[in-house]
Design a protein around this motif. Structure first.
Motif, PDB file in Angstrom:
ATOM      1  N   TYR A  18       1.005  -1.236  -0.016  1.00 56.63           N
ATOM      2  CA  TYR A  18      -0.295   0.021  -0.053  1.00 56.63           C
ATOM      3  C   TYR A  18       0.741   1.381  -0.209  1.00 56.63           C
ATOM      4  N   ILE A  19       2.373   1.316   0.390  1.00 55.00           N
ATOM      5  CA  ILE A  19       3.215   2.052   0.067  1.00 55.00           C
ATOM      6  C   ILE A  19       3.831   2.759  -0.524  1.00 55.00           C
ATOM      7  N   VAL A  20       3.861   1.642  -1.663  1.00 58.24           N
ATOM      8  CA  VAL A  20       4.654   1.646  -2.818  1.00 58.24           C
ATOM      9  C   VAL A  20       3.565   2.479  -3.876  1.00 58.24           C
ATOM     10  N   PRO A  21       4.190   3.184  -4.394  1.00 63.76           N
ATOM     11  CA  PRO A  21       2.878   4.039  -5.674  1.00 63.76           C
ATOM     12  C   PRO A  21       2.790   2.920  -6.476  1.00 63.76           C
ATOM     13  N   LEU A  22       1.231   3.374  -7.564  1.00 61.66           N
ATOM     14  CA  LEU A  22       1.855   2.835  -8.922  1.00 61.66           C
ATOM     15  C   LEU A  22       0.918   1.327  -8.504  1.00 61.66           C
ATOM     16  N   VAL A  23       2.182   0.901  -7.400  1.00 61.28           N
ATOM     17  CA  VAL A  23       1.610  -0.265  -7.068  1.00 61.28           C
ATOM     18  C   VAL A  23       0.396  -0.502  -6.061  1.00 61.28           C
ATOM     19  N   ASN A  24       0.192   0.005  -5.301  1.00 63.89           N
ATOM     20  CA  ASN A  24      -1.336  -0.039  -4.203  1.00 63.89           C
ATOM     21  C   ASN A  24      -2.430  -0.332  -4.795  1.00 63.89           C
ATOM     22  N   ALA A  25      -2.524  -0.097  -5.777  1.00 68.05           N
ATOM     23  CA  ALA A  25      -3.830  -0.318  -6.737  1.00 68.05           C
ATOM     24  C   ALA A  25      -4.042  -1.575  -6.792  1.00 68.05           C
ATOM     25  N   LEU A  26      -3.507  -2.310  -6.413  1.00 63.52           N
ATOM     26  CA  LEU A  26      -3.704  -3.738  -6.549  1.00 63.52           C
ATOM     27  C   LEU A  26      -2.772  -4.403  -5.745  1.00 63.52           C
ATOM     28  N   SER A  27      -2.669  -4.204  -4.511  1.00 63.77           N
ATOM     29  CA  SER A  27      -1.619  -4.407  -3.093  1.00 63.77           C
ATOM     30  C   SER A  27      -2.728  -5.218  -2.732  1.00 63.77           C
ATOM     31  N   PRO A  28      -3.792  -5.388  -2.636  1.00 67.18           N
ATOM     32  CA  PRO A  28      -4.628  -6.906  -2.092  1.00 67.18           C
ATOM     33  C   PRO A  28      -4.510  -8.079  -2.732  1.00 67.18           C
ATOM     34  N   PHE A  29      -4.451  -7.521  -4.160  1.00 64.31           N
ATOM     35  CA  PHE A  29      -4.198  -9.337  -5.194  1.00 64.31           C
ATOM     36  C   PHE A  29      -3.447  -9.410  -4.433  1.00 64.31           C
ATOM     37  N   PHE A  30      -1.845  -8.597  -4.770  1.00 64.17           N
ATOM     38  CA  PHE A  30      -0.379  -9.657  -4.609  1.00 64.17           C
ATOM     39  C   PHE A  30      -0.714 -10.466  -3.442  1.00 64.17           C
ATOM     40  N   GLY A  31      -1.112  -8.891  -2.063  1.00 66.23           N
ATOM     41  CA  GLY A  31      -1.245  -9.733  -0.923  1.00 66.23           C
ATOM     42  C   GLY A  31      -1.823 -10.892  -0.846  1.00 66.23           C
ATOM     43  N   GLY A  32      -2.996 -11.226  -1.131  1.00 69.82           N
ATOM     44  CA  GLY A  32      -3.912 -12.553  -1.663  1.00 69.82           C
ATOM     45  C   GLY A  32      -2.947 -13.132  -2.340  1.00 69.82           C
ATOM     46  N   PHE A  33      -2.239 -13.136  -3.052  1.00 65.58           N
ATOM     47  CA  PHE A  33      -2.349 -14.205  -3.961  1.00 65.58           C
ATOM     48  C   PHE A  33      -0.896 -15.042  -3.083  1.00 65.58           C
ATOM     49  N   LEU A  34       0.077 -14.214  -2.223  1.00 64.09           N
ATOM     50  CA  LEU A  34       1.015 -14.702  -1.665  1.00 64.09           C
ATOM     51  C   LEU A  34       0.149 -15.839  -0.728  1.00 64.09           C
ATOM     52  N   GLY A  35      -1.011 -15.081   0.464  1.00 67.82           N
ATOM     53  CA  GLY A  35      -1.177 -15.673   1.274  1.00 67.82           C
ATOM     54  C   GLY A  35      -1.715 -17.056   0.979  1.00 67.82           C
ATOM     55  N   GLY A  36      -2.627 -16.848  -0.480  1.00 70.69           N
ATOM     56  CA  GLY A  36      -2.877 -17.970  -1.136  1.00 70.69           C
ATOM     57  C   GLY A  36      -2.167 -19.088  -1.298  1.00 70.69           C
ATOM     58  N   TYR A  37      -0.361 -19.070  -1.411  1.00 68.41           N
ATOM     59  CA  TYR A  37       0.012 -19.313  -2.677  1.00 68.41           C
ATOM     60  C   TYR A  37       1.047 -20.134  -1.099  1.00 68.41           C
ATOM     61  N   VAL A  38       0.982 -19.345  -0.431  1.00 67.07           N
ATOM     62  CA  VAL A  38       1.799 -19.855   1.124  1.00 67.07           C
ATOM     63  C   VAL A  38       0.967 -20.619   2.324  1.00 67.07           C
ATOM     64  N   ALA A  39       0.070 -20.339   1.885  1.00 66.47           N
ATOM     65  CA  ALA A  39      -1.358 -20.987   2.896  1.00 66.47           C
ATOM     66  C   ALA A  39      -0.933 -22.838   1.325  1.00 66.47           C
ATOM     67  N   SER A  40      -0.901 -22.651   0.197  1.00 65.97           N
ATOM     68  CA  SER A  40      -0.895 -23.516  -0.518  1.00 65.97           C
ATOM     69  C   SER A  40      -2.054 -25.066  -0.466  1.00 65.97           C
ATOM     70  N   GLU A  41      -3.388 -23.871   0.353  1.00 67.27           N
ATOM     71  CA  GLU A  41      -4.026 -25.381   0.544  1.00 67.27           C
ATOM     72  C   GLU A  41      -5.225 -25.343  -0.629  1.00 67.27           C
TER      73      GLU A  41
END
Length: 115
Positions: A18-41
């Protein structure tokens, strides 16, 4: 336990991005992607990661909005307007984080499941 770990990692990634400009618009998607990938369920586990990540993001947001409302309660009209708008803005941000975090969590879970 993987879902909790994935949600915490996803929320941390979301908050940092959320702090990084231009990336903050999709930061929940990237965070969710990383979380879902780490969980690997799988896709359903990614859905759970996205929902839990959204709930964890909502708690401090609504606590801060409530604290602001308590600070502004003595100002007659403007206090109510500012407190109401802060709660509304928090609600919009939480819904935005929830939608994109869940989509990212499902995609991350599917990608982790296919590997």
């Amino acid at each position: 336990m993987n879902i909790i770990k994935g949600a915490i990692i996803g929320l941390g990634c979301t908050l940092i991005l959320y702090i990084v400009p231009l990336v903050n618009a999709l930061s929940p998607f990237f965070g969710g992607f990383l979380g879902g990938y780490v969980a690997s369920e799988g896709a359903f586990g990614g859905l759970k990661v996205g929902i839990l990540m959204s709930l964890l993001a909502a708690i401090p947001g609504f606590l801060l909005s409530g604290a602001l409302a308590l600070l502004l309660k003595d100002i007659p009209v403007m206090g109510a307007i500012l407190a109401g708008s802060s709660l509304f803005i928090t609600l919009v941000i939480v819904i935005y984080t929830a939608i994109f975090g869940i989509i990212g969590g499902v995609v991350g879970g599917v990608v982790a499941d296919s590997n």
